[in-house]
Write an enzyme that holds these catalytic residues in place. Structure first.
Site, PDB file in Angstrom:
ATOM      1  N   SER A  47       2.662  -9.163  -2.893  1.00 16.06           N
ATOM      2  CA  SER A  47       3.020  -9.049  -1.484  1.00 16.06           C
ATOM      3  C   SER A  47       2.230  -9.966  -0.557  1.00 16.06           C
ATOM      4  O   SER A  47       2.656 -10.225   0.555  1.00 16.06           O
ATOM      5  CB  SER A  47       2.878  -7.602  -1.005  1.00 16.06           C
ATOM      6  OG  SER A  47       1.524  -7.234  -0.943  1.00 16.06           O
ATOM      7  N   LYS A  91      -2.882  -6.174   3.423  1.00 18.39           N
ATOM      8  CA  LYS A  91      -1.796  -6.716   4.244  1.00 18.39           C
ATOM      9  C   LYS A  91      -2.377  -7.390   5.482  1.00 18.39           C
ATOM     10  O   LYS A  91      -3.548  -7.259   5.800  1.00 18.39           O
ATOM     11  CB  LYS A  91      -0.845  -5.600   4.708  1.00 18.39           C
ATOM     12  CG  LYS A  91      -0.267  -4.733   3.613  1.00 18.39           C
ATOM     13  CD  LYS A  91       0.774  -5.438   2.790  1.00 18.39           C
ATOM     14  CE  LYS A  91       1.379  -4.460   1.790  1.00 18.39           C
ATOM     15  NZ  LYS A  91       1.419  -4.935   0.445  1.00 18.39           N
TER      16      LYS A  91
END
Length: 185
Positions: A47, A91
């Site tokens: 990700s 993230k």
């Protein structure tokens, strides 16, 4: 016993104490440095490609957000679901407390204005929950993976907005593997 021998005997405990004190001071400094700036996490999945690859081990600065919260663009590590046993996620912060985030036509909108990022990320094909405006509360952050079309992040109910109490720290350095070693931007 001469004066010199007495002084020498008195100075041996003093030298031992000085060395012991210095060693303890170095150990304490090392502990603080490792605890606050050297905690590691391993990125799972793709990700955050190309910034951080799956399997990369990174260093966290756990003191970074003790006074102020994350800034837009910071890469953070956080836990999902409020459990201290859950796996860390890594993230990038996009939305800050009090803002409204929406994704439409592949673009990110913050408070109704297009958010132009510093890097060239691909257009987002699945806006998820952010297809409708997401209003962030106090202490809530909207996060996205850099691999925008292959990331489970705040667009999805499993993650949602990240509250400040779940943030572990700022990711600042990739330590392994050696070909990825370097500062995180």
């Amino acid at each position: 016993m001469s004066r010199r021998e007495i002084t020498r005997k008195k100075s041996i405990p003093r030298v031992v104490f000085a060395w012991t004190f210095q060693i303890l001071l170095v150990i304490m400094f090392a502990y603080v440095a490792v605890y606050f700036f050297g905690q590691t996490r391993t990125n799972v999945g793709q990700s955050m490609d190309v910034t951080i690859s799956g399997g990369d081990t990174v260093l966290l600065n756990v003191m970074a957000y003790k006074l102020n919260g994350p800034s837009r663009g910071d890469v953070i590590a956080f836990r999902t679901g409020g459990s201290s046993d859950s796996q860390s996620n890594i993230k990038r912060v996009i939305g800050l407390p009090g803002e409204t985030v929406q994704i439409k036509d592949g673009m990110i909108y913050i408070d109704g204005a297009v958010y132009l990022e510093q890097k060239n990320y691909p257009a987002i094909t699945n806006p998820g929950l952010a297809s409708e405006p997401v209003h962030l509360g106090e202490q809530e952050y909207f996060v996205l993976g850099d691999n925008r079309n292959n990331s489970e992040d705040s667009r999805f109910a499993e993650i949602g907005p990240v509250t400040s109490d779940r943030i572990e720290g700022k990711v600042w350095y990739v330590i392994s593997p050696s070909e990825h070693r370097g500062f995180v931007s």
